[in-house]
Scaffold this motif. Structure first.
Motif, short mmCIF file in Angstrom:
data_model
loop_
_atom_site.label_atom_id
_atom_site.label_comp_id
_atom_site.label_asym_id
_atom_site.label_seq_id
_atom_site.Cartn_x
_atom_site.Cartn_y
_atom_site.Cartn_z
N ASP A 183 0.97 -1.08 0.11
CA ASP A 183 -0.04 0.15 -0.01
C ASP A 183 0.99 1.28 -0.03
O ASP A 183 0.65 2.04 -0.88
N ALA B 209 2.45 1.40 -3.38
CA ALA B 209 1.68 2.09 -4.42
C ALA B 209 1.24 3.50 -4.15
O ALA B 209 1.32 4.27 -5.11
N LYS B 210 1.16 4.06 -2.99
CA LYS B 210 0.96 5.60 -2.74
C LYS B 210 2.31 6.13 -3.24
O LYS B 210 2.24 7.46 -3.80
N VAL C 62 4.06 5.30 -5.53
CA VAL C 62 4.22 5.28 -7.01
C VAL C 62 3.26 6.35 -7.53
O VAL C 62 3.54 7.17 -8.49
N ASN C 63 2.19 6.26 -6.91
CA ASN C 63 0.93 7.36 -7.52
C ASN C 63 1.47 8.66 -7.31
O ASN C 63 1.20 9.62 -8.12
N GLY C 64 2.10 8.99 -6.35
CA GLY C 64 2.52 10.36 -5.92
C GLY C 64 3.66 10.67 -6.93
O GLY C 64 3.59 11.68 -7.44
N ALA D 134 3.84 9.51 -9.92
CA ALA D 134 3.18 9.73 -11.01
C ALA D 134 2.60 10.96 -11.44
O ALA D 134 2.78 11.58 -12.04
N GLY D 135 1.91 11.46 -10.30
CA GLY D 135 1.43 12.98 -10.24
C GLY D 135 2.35 13.88 -10.44
O GLY D 135 1.74 14.77 -11.09
N THR D 136 3.51 13.79 -9.59
CA THR D 136 4.38 14.78 -9.79
C THR D 136 5.03 15.02 -11.01
O THR D 136 5.15 16.10 -11.63
#
Length: 87
Positions: free
Chosen positions: A9, A12-13, A15-17, A19-21
């Motif tokens: 988890d 994943a957070k 990686v998502n952060g 990707a957003g950056t």
């Protein structure tokens, strides 16, 4: 098993952060590139389509007038080259 899920988890957070950056950086780079291109093009000395068409029409008219003057000059030169008729 619970701790494995928490690690995934968190990963994943992360990686998502990231990707957003990265997406935000891409949008910012595109915006900056567009602004620089707009400034560069704005600094060039372009003419509008109307100005171009006006100058083009003037050039065509001037060429037609020059051709007419050339024909007139040729006729006058031909006339001047003929010997004078005797009376």
């Amino acid at each position: 098993m619970q701790s494995d899920n928490r690690i995934f988890d968190d990963l994943a957070k992360l990686v998502n952060g990231a990707a957003g950056t990265i997406a935000g950086m891409g949008r910012e780079a595109e915006s900056t590139a567009r602004a620089r291109a707009r400034d560069w093009i704005g600094g060039l000395d372009f003419v509008s389509r109307d100005e171009f068409e006006t100058v083009k029409a003037i050039a065509i008219a001037a060429r037609e007038e020059a051709d007419a003057l050339r024909a007139r000059l040729d006729a006058l030169e031909a006339k001047a080259a003929d010997p004078l008729p005797t009376a």
